[in-house]
Design a protein around this motif. Structure first.
Motif, short mmCIF file in Angstrom:
data_model
loop_
_atom_site.label_atom_id
_atom_site.label_comp_id
_atom_site.label_asym_id
_atom_site.label_seq_id
_atom_site.Cartn_x
_atom_site.Cartn_y
_atom_site.Cartn_z
N GLU A 1 0.83 -1.21 0.00
CA GLU A 1 0.00 0.00 0.00
C GLU A 1 0.86 1.25 0.00
O GLU A 1 0.55 2.24 -0.70
CB GLU A 1 -0.94 -0.01 1.21
N GLU B 1 -4.51 -8.39 -9.00
CA GLU B 1 -4.79 -7.54 -7.82
C GLU B 1 -3.78 -6.41 -7.72
O GLU B 1 -4.15 -5.24 -7.53
CB GLU B 1 -4.76 -8.39 -6.55
N LYS C 1 -4.37 -2.29 -8.35
CA LYS C 1 -4.03 -1.31 -7.31
C LYS C 1 -3.12 -0.22 -7.88
O LYS C 1 -3.31 0.97 -7.63
CB LYS C 1 -3.34 -1.99 -6.13
N HIS D 1 -5.05 2.05 -10.42
CA HIS D 1 -5.99 2.96 -9.75
C HIS D 1 -5.26 4.08 -9.00
O HIS D 1 -5.86 5.10 -8.67
CB HIS D 1 -6.88 2.18 -8.79
N ASN D 2 -3.95 3.88 -8.77
CA ASN D 2 -3.15 4.92 -8.14
C ASN D 2 -2.30 5.68 -9.16
O ASN D 2 -1.35 6.38 -8.80
CB ASN D 2 -2.26 4.33 -7.04
#
Length: 370
Positions: free
Chosen positions: A58, A80, A84, A87-88
């Motif tokens: 993260e 996955e 992530k 999307h960032n």
């Protein structure tokens, strides 16, 4: 390109070492952070290779300085982590396969397009000196018009040598999904996209026993086919046969990795899991093979050169070679073999891709500045 692109590496397992090592050689990128589910392992790799930051996943995908996420996780986690990162606002380059399912693969590509981001994927061995030399020989007409091809990946699997072999027999593993990407990507680079596939696939042994350390004696339930025999029809008209297997104790020592047969000769393509040679050619009517000197660099273990190429594409706006579209086409073909076996039919490919551009001659080492 003067300013290096900052890359964040996720997944500090066995394959990460060569990426850390090669990144220090490439002119356009630096690995600025690394992450792993095991924070201790991330810190160990950061210390070993001089990486400034060891992160949680993260933290890495939220770091505004990271432009590209290098995804080296196990296959089940590829989608996955890729999602992530996208999307960032990060571009993504991952180990093969692109994803476990075609649905996940489509989602990755659609998300990237909607956000104006690039997706790339291993294998990038087809950018090595060996297969690029083969590409030039085919393009220059040495074998005439390509007619047919064969490809063989024969092995006994991973449980005798790999420290964590379980995922090779889980969903997303098996010989086709583990090694098939090298062979299919090489064939597409040499012959163009695939029109349809068919084949037979089976689980030969429902259980495997690990004989490597540290998990000696542990049993593995096999969930994916371990022997896949297939036929491919290319849009170019070439018909190819392929076998990928984890059930073979040792095939004939002269069994080729890949051969391309044309109207004027035959080309023996080097192991597509490597970057170098040998490249061998036999002219029609001759009984002698000639070894062709490699015409390109990147003949050593150059994993990460596909990432380097994508970074140049990010900066210049040109297309990158180890693209998400190519990786998706390979992913669909691999599923196609399994579907064809289960349903007793040809599987018609729904996707296509551009044949990757050949590398130009005369590139300086460790750069792709064209």
């Amino acid at each position: 390109m003067k300013k290096k692109v900052k890359v964040g590496l996720v997944g500090c397992g066995k394959i990460s070492g060569i990426y850390f090592q090669n990144a220090k050689l490439y002119d356009a990128l630096e690995i600025a952070a690394c992450a792993d589910l095991d924070m201790g392992r991330a810190k160990e790799k950061a210390e070993e290779f001089g990486i400034p930051k060891a992160y949680t996943v993260e933290e890495l995908v939220n770091d505004p300085d990271i432009e590209v996420v290098l995804n080296l996780t196990i296959p089940r986690a590829h989608a996955e982590i890729a999602m992530k990162a996208l999307h960032n606002g990060k571009h993504v380059y991952g180990e093969k396969p692109l994803a476990v399912t075609t649905e996940e693969g489509r989602q990755i590509l659609e998300t990237a397009r909607s956000k104006g981001l690039l997706v790339g994927s291993a294998p990038d061995t087809f950018l090595g000196g060996g297969i690029q030399t083969c590409r030039k020989l085919i393009d220059d007409g040495w074998i005439g018009r390509p007619l047919a091809a064969t490809a063989f990946m024969m092995s006994r699997g991973h449980e005798s040598w790999h420290p964590d072999p379980e995922f090779y027999y889980d969903i997303g593993g098996g010989p086709m999904f583990d090694m098939g990407p090298y062979y299919l990507t090489a064939l597409i680079n040499l012959l163009g996209p695939i029109r349809r596939v068919t084949g037979s696939a089976k689980i030969s042994l429902p259980e495997r026993t690990i004989t490597s350390q540290p998990k000696y004696g542990k049993k593995i339930e096999v969930k994916v086919p371990t022997h896949v025999a297939g036929v491919l029809d290319f849009h170019s008209g070439v018909v190819a046969t392929i076998i990928t297997s984890f059930d073979i104790f040792g095939g004939a020592p002269d069994l080729p990795r890949i051969e391309i047969y044309g109207t004027h000769g035959t080309l023996s393509v080097p192991d597509p899991n490597t970057f170098g040679g040998p490249v061998r050619f036999r002219r029609a009517g001759s009984q002698e093979w000639s070894e062709i000197p490699l015409l390109y660099g990147y003949a050593e273990n150059s994993r990460g050169v596909g990432l380097l190429d994508m970074i140049y594409a990010i900066r210049s706006g040109r297309s990158h070679r180890a693209s998400g579209e190519l990786a998706y086409h390979v992913l669909e073909a691999m599923h196609g073999f399994h579907i064809a076996s289960e349903e007793g039919r040809h599987y018609i490919m729904q996707s296509t891709c551009n044949r990757p551009a050949a590398l130009p001659l005369g590139l300086s080492p460790n750069t792709l500045d064209e």
